[in-house]
Design a protein around this motif. Structure first.
Motif, PDB file in Angstrom:
ATOM      1  N   ALA A 189       0.826  -1.203   0.000  1.00  0.00           N
ATOM      2  CA  ALA A 189       0.000   0.000   0.000  1.00  0.00           C
ATOM      3  C   ALA A 189       0.863   1.257   0.000  1.00  0.00           C
ATOM      4  CB  ALA A 189      -0.927  -0.007   1.217  1.00  0.00           C
ATOM      5  N   HIS A 190       1.974   1.191   0.700  1.00  0.00           N
ATOM      6  CA  HIS A 190       2.850   2.357   0.774  1.00  0.00           C
ATOM      7  C   HIS A 190       3.333   2.771  -0.619  1.00  0.00           C
ATOM      8  CE1 HIS A 190       6.757   4.403   1.230  1.00  0.00           C
ATOM      9  NE2 HIS A 190       6.207   4.955   2.321  1.00  0.00           N
ATOM     10  N   ASP A 191       3.587   1.777  -1.490  1.00  0.00           N
ATOM     11  CA  ASP A 191       4.106   2.071  -2.823  1.00  0.00           C
ATOM     12  C   ASP A 191       3.005   2.409  -3.826  1.00  0.00           C
ATOM     13  OD1 ASP A 191       6.596   1.507  -1.814  1.00  0.00           O
ATOM     14  OD2 ASP A 191       6.620  -0.562  -2.533  1.00  0.00           O
ATOM     15  N   ALA A 192       1.742   2.256  -3.434  1.00  0.00           N
ATOM     16  CA  ALA A 192       0.637   2.446  -4.379  1.00  0.00           C
ATOM     17  C   ALA A 192       0.355   3.930  -4.601  1.00  0.00           C
ATOM     18  CB  ALA A 192      -0.614   1.741  -3.857  1.00  0.00           C
ATOM     19  N   ASP A 193      -0.248   4.218  -5.756  1.00  0.00           N
ATOM     20  CA  ASP A 193      -0.672   5.593  -6.035  1.00  0.00           C
ATOM     21  C   ASP A 193      -1.937   5.949  -5.260  1.00  0.00           C
ATOM     22  OD1 ASP A 193       1.362   5.766  -7.996  1.00  0.00           O
ATOM     23  OD2 ASP A 193       0.052   4.748  -9.433  1.00  0.00           O
ATOM     24  N   GLU A 214     -12.244   4.744   3.277  1.00  0.00           N
ATOM     25  CA  GLU A 214     -11.235   5.781   3.026  1.00  0.00           C
ATOM     26  C   GLU A 214     -10.642   5.575   1.642  1.00  0.00           C
ATOM     27  OE1 GLU A 214      -9.281   7.080   7.231  1.00  0.00           O
ATOM     28  OE2 GLU A 214      -8.567   5.170   6.396  1.00  0.00           O
ATOM     29  N   LEU A 215     -10.287   6.652   0.993  1.00  0.00           N
ATOM     30  CA  LEU A 215      -9.690   6.575  -0.331  1.00  0.00           C
ATOM     31  C   LEU A 215      -8.711   7.737  -0.484  1.00  0.00           C
ATOM     32  CD1 LEU A 215      -9.789   5.042  -3.065  1.00  0.00           C
ATOM     33  CD2 LEU A 215     -11.453   6.741  -3.826  1.00  0.00           C
ATOM     34  N   GLY A 216      -7.458   7.404  -0.788  1.00  0.00           N
ATOM     35  CA  GLY A 216      -6.452   8.450  -0.943  1.00  0.00           C
ATOM     36  C   GLY A 216      -5.066   7.860  -1.019  1.00  0.00           C
ATOM     37  N   SER A 217      -4.053   8.726  -1.053  1.00  0.00           N
ATOM     38  CA  SER A 217      -2.673   8.251  -1.084  1.00  0.00           C
ATOM     39  C   SER A 217      -2.231   7.876   0.326  1.00  0.00           C
ATOM     40  CB  SER A 217      -1.752   9.341  -1.640  1.00  0.00           C
ATOM     41  OG  SER A 217      -1.704  10.443  -0.730  1.00  0.00           O
ATOM     42  N   HIS A 218      -1.067   7.247   0.413  1.00  0.00           N
ATOM     43  CA  HIS A 218      -0.544   6.834   1.714  1.00  0.00           C
ATOM     44  C   HIS A 218      -0.394   8.036   2.645  1.00  0.00           C
ATOM     45  CE1 HIS A 218       2.048   4.893   4.693  1.00  0.00           C
ATOM     46  NE2 HIS A 218       2.892   5.909   4.541  1.00  0.00           N
ATOM     47  N   GLU A 232      -1.793  10.973   2.527  1.00  0.00           N
ATOM     48  CA  GLU A 232      -3.076  11.596   2.862  1.00  0.00           C
ATOM     49  C   GLU A 232      -3.815  10.810   3.940  1.00  0.00           C
ATOM     50  OE1 GLU A 232      -4.040  13.543  -1.553  1.00  0.00           O
ATOM     51  OE2 GLU A 232      -4.947  11.630  -0.937  1.00  0.00           O
ATOM     52  N   LEU A 233      -3.808   9.479   3.820  1.00  0.00           N
ATOM     53  CA  LEU A 233      -4.560   8.666   4.777  1.00  0.00           C
ATOM     54  C   LEU A 233      -3.876   8.621   6.139  1.00  0.00           C
ATOM     55  CD1 LEU A 233      -5.759   5.680   2.530  1.00  0.00           C
ATOM     56  CD2 LEU A 233      -6.959   7.794   3.136  1.00  0.00           C
ATOM     57  N   VAL A 234      -2.544   8.623   6.136  1.00  0.00           N
ATOM     58  CA  VAL A 234      -1.839   8.655   7.430  1.00  0.00           C
ATOM     59  C   VAL A 234      -2.129   9.979   8.134  1.00  0.00           C
ATOM     60  CG1 VAL A 234       0.430   8.753   8.519  1.00  0.00           C
ATOM     61  CG2 VAL A 234      -0.039   7.017   6.775  1.00  0.00           C
ATOM     62  N   ALA A 235      -2.110  11.064   7.361  1.00  0.00           N
ATOM     63  CA  ALA A 235      -2.381  12.386   7.946  1.00  0.00           C
ATOM     64  C   ALA A 235      -3.822  12.489   8.441  1.00  0.00           C
ATOM     65  CB  ALA A 235      -2.104  13.479   6.915  1.00  0.00           C
ATOM     66  N   ALA A 236      -4.747  11.749   7.805  1.00  0.00           N
ATOM     67  CA  ALA A 236      -6.151  11.827   8.204  1.00  0.00           C
ATOM     68  C   ALA A 236      -6.394  11.161   9.545  1.00  0.00           C
ATOM     69  CB  ALA A 236      -7.035  11.185   7.135  1.00  0.00           C
ATOM     70  N   GLY A 237      -5.523  10.254   9.935  1.00  0.00           N
ATOM     71  CA  GLY A 237      -5.639   9.622  11.241  1.00  0.00           C
ATOM     72  C   GLY A 237      -6.809   8.673  11.379  1.00  0.00           C
ATOM     73  N   TRP A 284      -1.462   1.286   9.798  1.00  0.00           N
ATOM     74  CA  TRP A 284      -0.045   1.581   9.536  1.00  0.00           C
ATOM     75  C   TRP A 284       0.750   1.613  10.837  1.00  0.00           C
ATOM     76  CZ3 TRP A 284       3.030   1.345   5.548  1.00  0.00           C
ATOM     77  CH2 TRP A 284       4.268   1.975   5.590  1.00  0.00           C
ATOM     78  N   ARG A 285       0.167   2.208  11.867  1.00  0.00           N
ATOM     79  CA  ARG A 285       0.871   2.250  13.150  1.00  0.00           C
ATOM     80  C   ARG A 285       1.042   0.849  13.729  1.00  0.00           C
ATOM     81  NH1 ARG A 285      -2.520   6.805  13.909  1.00  0.00           N
ATOM     82  NH2 ARG A 285      -3.974   5.500  15.115  1.00  0.00           N
TER      83      ARG A 285
END
Length: 593
Positions: A554-558, A570-574, A576-581, A588-589
């Protein structure tokens, strides 16, 4: 006649949505007629040869009856030498033609059995993927093994022998009627007993044999599932439960076995009584007519011998008709695949682009329970999309819809504005390929296994595909290289090597859209990471939908889609989604802890 109650469970063969259908009597009859049409010439020759053998067998009774008639009339010159010579010629003709009957009957049976196997294989391979996914392997495996085995004897012996018995009986009855018409009453006396007994038996036998076959299929399915999931069963301590399930299904199957055996134990004595009635009636009725001068002793002798000869063909018919009851059930299970409607496809439908879209997609494996609920997403050409989420959330199901394996219950899945559900499966596979954690190595050479993806590929292209998935190292170390025999009976490949072959086929197939459902799950994390990087170079510019629990994918995905309870939460880049919490950030954590 007093019958026993069958086992106290549903005698019908499984017909649920999770199994392949069983053919209706109309479907079975249509298929049998089709087989006979294909082999009508061989069948006609078999009947002609059989008729000749039967006619030759009647010469002996006629000669003996004539001798008895001459002896009763006071003839002194009986011409015994001529009679013996004629009998020897007739016996030689009968022997030769009986041999031809058996040979041609066996050949016809083998040809029909070969046609049946080929028809079933071709039809099974052409089944919609969704049907096979839902049916599972147990039911299909029992049909292609057990049912074929049960049919083998019937096709080799029962069909030809039954036809021979019918011709034999008809000719003998005709000869008996011509020789001594009153003796036909003897057959009429025995006929009601035979009809009542057979009617009683054949009203019960088909459903019993069908349930017996279904019971065996259930046993095979249970054992196959237990073996395949052996480690999971052991880890979850489910051994006792699976053993109890297998024992219950075995008890049900053997109960039906005992019931069908009991049916036969009633039928066979009825047949023996019929034989005795025929012989006794011929002698008593014929004797009465002889005493009244309405029949000669010679006619009675010939008629008695012909009536005695009826025992064998009647027994042949009943024996093989009973065998056909078992075969009919197996045949119905095999031709049942002909009743599966093909996917509604339109050859004119072709994708006008490479964008994959899902609009308000709902889908469930059962009519009353959806797995996906109103999923809407858009995957632009060349995008690498990762589907993540907990187990059972619907990731693999969504991947199969995007690959065209399943059709949505409502909503649409499109490729370049063309609905995948309306496209022929062959055309879908030209554009979209699915590779999952399941894999198979076919019996044959390594080259043959790779050429399945592209038959025109040269050896240089095969080696390039193996190199792309990091398999050229061990492949070049093989003594015979691409000619090495693999699969059952050949070189035993490890699960990881088998998965690399599956991925090499993917490289050779060269589709522009890929769905990877944990395609590297059988490799260790370091090897899987290295392989994914190698594949990344090969798959550059393609649309990739990757389903995996390893979040480095997932980390390497667009683009990342988080699937929870059948919905995209949820839908977005790595980043963006990490920042969304949200849910992805939590995953990921936990992955890095």
């Amino acid at each position: 006649m007093i019958g026993v109650a069958p086992p106290a469970y549903d005698p019908a063969a499984p017909q649920s949505a999770t199994t392949l259908p069983v053919g209706t009597p109309a479907t079975v009859r249509d298929y049998v007629r089709e087989l006979l049409r294909r082999h009508r010439t061989a069948f006609a020759v078999l009947m002609a040869v059989n008729a000749t053998a039967v006619i030759a067998s009647m010469v002996g009774p006629q000669l003996l009856g004539g001798l008895v008639e001459d002896l009763a009339a006071g003839e002194r010159d009986l011409h015994i030498g001529r009679a013996v010579a004629l009998f020897a010629v007739a016996l030689a003709v009968q022997t030769a033609f009986v041999r031809m009957v058996r040979l041609r009957g066996a050949m016809l049976g083998e040809r029909m059995l070969a046609d049946l196997r080929e028809d079933f294989l071709v039809r099974s391979v052409g089944l919609p993927p969704s049907v096979l996914e839902r049916a599972g392997t147990g039911d299909l495996l029992s049909r292609i093994t057990t049912d074929i085995d049960r049919l083998a004897n019937a096709m080799r012996e029962a069909v030809p022998q039954l036809a021979i018995g019918v011709v034999w009986t008809v000719l003998l009855l005709g000869a008996l009627t011509v020789t001594a018409p009153p003796l036909g009453l003897a057959v009429l006396i025995a006929l009601p007993v035979l009809v009542i007994g057979c009617r009683w038996y054949f009203r019960r036998a088909p459903s019993a044999y069908r349930s017996e076959a279904a019971g065996y299929a259930a046993v095979a399915s249970s054992l196959t599932e237990t073996v395949d999931a052996g480690r999971t069963i052991e880890a979850q301590r489910l051994g006792d439960r699976r053993t109890a399930l297998s024992e219950r299904r075995i008890r049900e199957w053997t109960a039906w076995e005992r019931y069908t055996l009991w049916l036969r134990s009633v039928l066979f004595p009825v047949i023996n009584v019929t034989y005795s009635l025929i012989t006794g009636s011929v002698l008593m009725i014929g004797g009465a007519f002889v005493l009244h001068g309405s029949m000669t002793v010679g006619e009675l002798t010939t008629g008695a011998l012909l009536a005695q000869m009826l025992v064998e063909p009647v027994g042949l018919i009943l024996r093989w008709y009973d065998e056909l009851q078992v075969a009919q059930v197996s045949l119905a299970r095999l031709v049942g695949v002909r009743e599966i409607e093909p996917d509604s496809a339109d050859d004119t439908v072709a994708p006008g682009g490479r964008e994959v879209r899902a609009d308000e997609v709902r889908f469930g494996y059962r009519a009353d329970s959806d797995v996906l609920h109103g999923v809407t997403m858009r995957v632009r050409p060349g995008t690498r999309l990762a589907l993540v989420g907990p187990s059972g959330a619907g990731k693999s199901t969504l991947g199969r819809l995007l690959a065209g394996i399943y059709a949505p219950r409502t909503g649409t899945v499109t490729l370049g504005d063309a609905e995948l559900a309306r496209m022929p499966a062959e055309r879908v596979r030209e554009h979209v390929a699915l590779v999952n954690q399941e894999h198979h190595v076919f019996v044959g050479s390594l080259r043959d296994n790779l050429l399945l993806a592209r038959t025109s590929a040269r050896d240089t292209e095969l080696w390039a595909a193996l190199s792309a998935v990091d398999a050229d190292g061990w492949a070049r170390a093989l003594e015979d290289g691409l000619d090495t025999e693999v699969g059952s009976g050949g070189l035993a490949l490890t699960p990881a090597q088998a998965q690399q072959i599956a991925l090499a086929r993917l490289v050779l197939a060269d589709p522009h859209t890929l769905v990877l459902d944990e395609a590297t799950s059988l490799l260790d994390p370091r090897a899987a990471r290295h392989l994914e990087r190698s594949l990344g170079r090969v798959l550059e510019g393609r649309t990739v939908v990757a389903i995996a629990h390893r979040l480095h994918t997932a980390h390497d995905a667009d683009l990342i889609a988080v699937v929870e309870q059948g919905r995209i939460s949820e839908l977005g880049s790595h980043d963006e989604l990490v920042a969304a919490g949200g849910a992805y950030a939590a995953l990921w954590r936990s992955w890095h802890q």
